[in-house]
Design a protein around this motif. Sequence first.
Motif, PDB file in Angstrom:
ATOM      1  N   TYR A  69      86.648  68.614  73.184  1.00 45.83           N
ATOM      2  CA  TYR A  69      87.027  68.743  74.590  1.00 45.83           C
ATOM      3  C   TYR A  69      88.145  69.775  74.751  1.00 45.83           C
ATOM      4  N   HIS A  70      89.200  69.605  73.983  1.00 45.27           N
ATOM      5  CA  HIS A  70      90.367  70.481  74.078  1.00 45.27           C
ATOM      6  C   HIS A  70      90.000  71.923  73.723  1.00 45.27           C
ATOM      7  N   SER A  71      89.269  72.121  72.647  1.00 43.28           N
ATOM      8  CA  SER A  71      88.917  73.490  72.233  1.00 43.28           C
ATOM      9  C   SER A  71      87.952  74.144  73.216  1.00 43.28           C
ATOM     10  N   ALA A  72      87.031  73.375  73.776  1.00 39.90           N
ATOM     11  CA  ALA A  72      86.101  73.943  74.758  1.00 39.90           C
ATOM     12  C   ALA A  72      86.859  74.496  75.957  1.00 39.90           C
ATOM     13  N   ILE A  73      87.837  73.752  76.406  1.00 40.89           N
ATOM     14  CA  ILE A  73      88.590  74.167  77.592  1.00 40.89           C
ATOM     15  C   ILE A  73      89.564  75.289  77.254  1.00 40.89           C
ATOM     16  N   HIS A  74      90.299  75.154  76.165  1.00 38.73           N
ATOM     17  CA  HIS A  74      91.315  76.154  75.825  1.00 38.73           C
ATOM     18  C   HIS A  74      90.726  77.449  75.258  1.00 38.73           C
ATOM     19  N   LEU A  75      89.592  77.383  74.583  1.00 43.25           N
ATOM     20  CA  LEU A  75      89.033  78.592  73.978  1.00 43.25           C
ATOM     21  C   LEU A  75      87.903  79.222  74.788  1.00 43.25           C
ATOM     22  N   ILE A  76      87.227  78.441  75.627  1.00 45.03           N
ATOM     23  CA  ILE A  76      86.089  78.992  76.375  1.00 45.03           C
ATOM     24  C   ILE A  76      86.392  79.026  77.877  1.00 45.03           C
ATOM     25  N   ALA A  77      86.739  77.889  78.457  1.00 42.24           N
ATOM     26  CA  ALA A  77      86.965  77.836  79.905  1.00 42.24           C
ATOM     27  C   ALA A  77      88.186  78.656  80.320  1.00 42.24           C
ATOM     28  N   SER A  78      89.037  78.975  79.385  1.00 40.76           N
ATOM     29  CA  SER A  78      90.257  79.725  79.701  1.00 40.76           C
ATOM     30  C   SER A  78      89.950  81.104  80.280  1.00 40.76           C
ATOM     31  N   ARG A  79      88.741  81.594  80.116  1.00 44.20           N
ATOM     32  CA  ARG A  79      88.399  82.900  80.704  1.00 44.20           C
ATOM     33  C   ARG A  79      88.166  82.797  82.216  1.00 44.20           C
ATOM     34  N   ASP A  80      87.968  81.579  82.723  1.00 40.81           N
ATOM     35  CA  ASP A  80      87.683  81.383  84.142  1.00 40.81           C
ATOM     36  C   ASP A  80      88.777  80.635  84.894  1.00 40.81           C
ATOM     37  N   TYR A  81      89.801  80.186  84.187  1.00 38.98           N
ATOM     38  CA  TYR A  81      90.859  79.390  84.798  1.00 38.98           C
ATOM     39  C   TYR A  81      92.216  79.904  84.312  1.00 38.98           C
ATOM     40  N   THR A  82      93.252  79.649  85.110  1.00 39.13           N
ATOM     41  CA  THR A  82      94.603  80.058  84.739  1.00 39.13           C
ATOM     42  C   THR A  82      95.139  79.149  83.638  1.00 39.13           C
ATOM     43  N   GLU A  83      96.212  79.598  83.015  1.00 42.96           N
ATOM     44  CA  GLU A  83      96.850  78.784  81.979  1.00 42.96           C
ATOM     45  C   GLU A  83      97.324  77.448  82.550  1.00 42.96           C
ATOM     46  N   GLN A  84      97.853  77.467  83.775  1.00 39.22           N
ATOM     47  CA  GLN A  84      98.303  76.237  84.413  1.00 39.22           C
ATOM     48  C   GLN A  84      97.126  75.275  84.614  1.00 39.22           C
ATOM     49  N   GLN A  85      95.988  75.796  85.050  1.00 33.16           N
ATOM     50  CA  GLN A  85      94.809  74.957  85.244  1.00 33.16           C
ATOM     51  C   GLN A  85      94.313  74.385  83.911  1.00 33.16           C
ATOM     52  N   VAL A 120      93.724  55.463  76.285  1.00 31.85           N
ATOM     53  CA  VAL A 120      92.968  55.787  77.501  1.00 31.85           C
ATOM     54  C   VAL A 120      91.771  56.667  77.149  1.00 31.85           C
ATOM     55  N   TRP A 121      91.995  57.687  76.307  1.00 29.11           N
ATOM     56  CA  TRP A 121      90.909  58.579  75.879  1.00 29.11           C
ATOM     57  C   TRP A 121      89.814  57.787  75.160  1.00 29.11           C
ATOM     58  N   ALA A 122      90.216  56.980  74.196  1.00 30.55           N
ATOM     59  CA  ALA A 122      89.234  56.212  73.416  1.00 30.55           C
ATOM     60  C   ALA A 122      88.421  55.287  74.314  1.00 30.55           C
ATOM     61  N   ASN A 123      89.082  54.626  75.250  1.00 29.57           N
ATOM     62  CA  ASN A 123      88.360  53.747  76.170  1.00 29.57           C
ATOM     63  C   ASN A 123      87.373  54.534  77.017  1.00 29.57           C
ATOM     64  N   ARG A 124      87.773  55.702  77.488  1.00 27.44           N
ATOM     65  CA  ARG A 124      86.880  56.525  78.311  1.00 27.44           C
ATOM     66  C   ARG A 124      85.635  56.911  77.519  1.00 27.44           C
ATOM     67  N   ILE A 125      85.837  57.342  76.299  1.00 24.33           N
ATOM     68  CA  ILE A 125      84.703  57.758  75.456  1.00 24.33           C
ATOM     69  C   ILE A 125      83.778  56.572  75.204  1.00 24.33           C
ATOM     70  N   ARG A 126      84.338  55.423  74.925  1.00 24.55           N
ATOM     71  CA  ARG A 126      83.498  54.240  74.679  1.00 24.55           C
ATOM     72  C   ARG A 126      82.691  53.868  75.918  1.00 24.55           C
ATOM     73  N   VAL A 127      83.291  54.023  77.096  1.00 31.67           N
ATOM     74  CA  VAL A 127      82.591  53.692  78.344  1.00 31.67           C
ATOM     75  C   VAL A 127      81.423  54.646  78.585  1.00 31.67           C
ATOM     76  N   ILE A 128      81.641  55.941  78.381  1.00 35.58           N
ATOM     77  CA  ILE A 128      80.556  56.891  78.664  1.00 35.58           C
ATOM     78  C   ILE A 128      79.513  56.924  77.549  1.00 35.58           C
ATOM     79  N   ASN A 129      79.859  56.455  76.339  1.00 34.15           N
ATOM     80  CA  ASN A 129      78.923  56.336  75.216  1.00 34.15           C
ATOM     81  C   ASN A 129      78.077  57.607  75.025  1.00 34.15           C
ATOM     82  N   PRO A 130      78.720  58.710  74.673  1.00 33.10           N
ATOM     83  CA  PRO A 130      77.993  59.976  74.616  1.00 33.10           C
ATOM     84  C   PRO A 130      77.099  60.127  73.389  1.00 33.10           C
ATOM     85  N   PHE A 131      76.261  61.141  73.483  1.00 30.81           N
ATOM     86  CA  PHE A 131      75.559  61.662  72.326  1.00 30.81           C
ATOM     87  C   PHE A 131      76.475  62.703  71.703  1.00 30.81           C
ATOM     88  N   VAL A 132      76.426  62.841  70.386  1.00 30.92           N
ATOM     89  CA  VAL A 132      77.221  63.852  69.706  1.00 30.92           C
ATOM     90  C   VAL A 132      76.303  64.783  68.939  1.00 30.92           C
TER      91      VAL A 132
END
Length: 153
Positions: free
Chosen positions: A18-34, A47-59
Amino acid sequence: MRIRRFNPGEEPALFEIYHSAIHLIASRDYTEQQINAWAPAVLDEEVWANRIRVINPFVAELEGALVGYADVQQNGYIDHFFVSGRHPRQGIGSALMAVLESEAKRHQITELTSDVSRTAQPFFAHSGFQIVEQRVPVVRGVEIHNALMRKFI
């Protein structure tokens, strides 16, 4: 590449994706503050772990490492869809989308929706989604533009 369901204990690896996708890829379309509001360096781990467990993603797993993840909820909403910023343009997103569509069809879901970043909108459009509405949600006090996108399957 192997696509499978998330296993408890993999939450930190998904945060890194999640962090690398936003900081390394989405950063071309958004400001540093965003970018920093959207994906701060540290989130509450529980909080993060609970969120991931709730959405139960595919990896997506490549050579034993997790490189992407995505979910589809019972109402057809895709909450998270992220590919590691260290593994762009390798077919990971397409493989995840195919699994989400298959899962949706298996559950007789006829419509997929997602709030999609500017960065991911071309990928979602290529996957058959259309923009329903441009939005400007506020995350940690910062406006981060995205679009509600929809696909009928």
